[in-house]
Design a protein around this motif. Sequence first.
Motif, PDB file in Angstrom:
ATOM      1  N   UNK A 164      40.770  10.632 100.167  1.00  0.00           N
ATOM      2  CA  UNK A 164      39.904  11.547  99.418  1.00  0.00           C
ATOM      3  C   UNK A 164      38.436  11.229  99.677  1.00  0.00           C
ATOM      4  N   UNK A 165      38.076   9.956  99.625  1.00  0.00           N
ATOM      5  CA  UNK A 165      36.690   9.564  99.853  1.00  0.00           C
ATOM      6  C   UNK A 165      36.284   9.797 101.304  1.00  0.00           C
ATOM      7  N   UNK A 166      37.224   9.671 102.224  1.00  0.00           N
ATOM      8  CA  UNK A 166      36.920   9.903 103.643  1.00  0.00           C
ATOM      9  C   UNK A 166      36.744  11.386 103.935  1.00  0.00           C
ATOM     10  N   UNK A 174      39.007  22.163 104.671  1.00  0.00           N
ATOM     11  CA  UNK A 174      40.430  22.489 104.766  1.00  0.00           C
ATOM     12  C   UNK A 174      41.314  21.254 104.571  1.00  0.00           C
ATOM     13  N   UNK A 175      40.940  20.136 105.196  1.00  0.00           N
ATOM     14  CA  UNK A 175      41.740  18.920 105.052  1.00  0.00           C
ATOM     15  C   UNK A 175      41.668  18.382 103.615  1.00  0.00           C
ATOM     16  N   UNK A 176      40.498  18.522 103.012  1.00  0.00           N
ATOM     17  CA  UNK A 176      40.337  18.047 101.635  1.00  0.00           C
ATOM     18  C   UNK A 176      41.209  18.847 100.681  1.00  0.00           C
ATOM     19  N   UNK A 177      41.340  20.132 100.924  1.00  0.00           N
ATOM     20  CA  UNK A 177      42.208  20.962 100.089  1.00  0.00           C
ATOM     21  C   UNK A 177      43.667  20.544 100.235  1.00  0.00           C
ATOM     22  N   UNK A 178      44.071  20.184 101.441  1.00  0.00           N
ATOM     23  CA  UNK A 178      45.439  19.698 101.660  1.00  0.00           C
ATOM     24  C   UNK A 178      45.646  18.384 100.921  1.00  0.00           C
TER      25      UNK A 178
END
Length: 518
Positions: A164-166, A174-178
């Motif tokens: 999450x922090x990365x 998009x990756x954060x939503x996943x």
Amino acid sequence: MAKTHILWADDEIEFLKPHILLLEGKGYKVKTVNNGADAVEAFKNEPFDLVFLDENMPGMTGLETLSILKSINPTIPNVLVTKNEEEHLMEEAIGAKIDDYLIKPVNPKQILLTIKKFTENKRIVTEKTSMAYQQEFRNLSMLINDGLDYNGWVEAYKKLIYWELSLEKLEDDSMHEILQAQKSEANNVFFKYIEKNYLKWIKNPEDAPILSHQLFRKKVLPSLSEERPTFFFLIDNLRYDQWKLINDIITDYFRLEEESSYYSILPTATQYARNAIFSGLTPLEMEKRFPDLWQNDEDEGGKNLHEDTFLADQLKRLYRKEIRHSYTKVLTHEQGRDVLDNLSNLMNNNLNVLVYNFVDMLSHARTDMAMIRELANDEAAYRSLTLSWFEHSPLLDALRWLAQKNVRLIITTDHGTIRVKKPSKIVGYKSTNTNLRYKQGKNLNYNSKDVFVIKNPHDAQLPLLHMSSIFVFAKDDLYFVYPNNYNQFVNYFNGTFQHGGISLEEMIIPYATYIPKS
């Protein structure tokens, strides 16, 4: 895509012609000058993405030129190129806020790496981080659904926070939503795990993780020393992800001696979890031992007004020797300054407990104040506000002072919070408590899929208010809403940070010990 524009100042620029041609062949636009004055003039008149500065130029030196360039636009990276490797020059360069330096003779690979570092760093980091998370996604999903024990859940949660922090640093959401969807999946599985095991933990503590009421006995007291005082800082409502951010600052002054975790008891609310920490007792045991001090949900008045009494009683019960100790609660900036002024006196104690309430007030302020709702409108912003408070707080000033002394430092909290997003309808009597993540009362009507029900509170070492009272705890990011004024309630509380229920964020608690570097 616009070409990267580079300014290169060197009094022997003609000898760098091969480098310049290579860079232009790679698609970079390079402006060359042979002195500091021309570098400043060019910098004023053209937009640049990166500057290379020779240190030893006639007229203005590289460092003198750097100072002027930084005053014009401090956001443009500057790289010092020098033959001189003397330490004092490096210190001057660092003090002048140089972004990097290269030692002559430089080779083309060094130059290209430096350019990529400053001009393509975001793109490279985004691509590599996204790719790494995509590769890890399947492993994390398998781990979450692999029948974890309580230690396994701690490790899984830490991995989720790492990603999450990365991912939040990337421009691509998009990756954060996943990742957020994967966290939600983890919380659903974790809820089932707690539902299955929590009452077993209470009944058989030898087969359980350390819980709130065992923290002092199992972690704090064994680490006390006659040689050095222990300072126990409890920052109320501090989640593991928030601790990770402030830990980066703390470790500028202290060495991280131990990073571990414990589990908050249910409800994950201050009156239960924090009182349990300082009393060393479960809520039911507190009610029996301190009938005049323990406050139930229905009782009027503050619920955490006697922590100093609970602490003194626990220390007397559990420690054979007399422990010189203090207890201080910090609610305002002025009280924080008072602590700072009194630190030299606290050095005479074996144990000093200090409770800081800012993060708890921040989570409630986000509910109550429109401005804070705007400033902390998501997880990243909530973390950022916590970090900003810490960087400018008397607490950090106190830690800097303690870093010069022979002390042991403990940083922990009592419970975390979760950002609630989904309402769950519940019906109860007017006497039912107001917390949005747990309810205690009789004849509660709720959606059984949304809650963990404790029908006999004594099984969970919780007080029984009425013969038919039960406790229900919300899972994942749910929050309880009464059917009347439903829409108004949802509009007000949706997206706020709440505690009291069952989630990784609320139950898995950071516990860190430090010793000074100096």
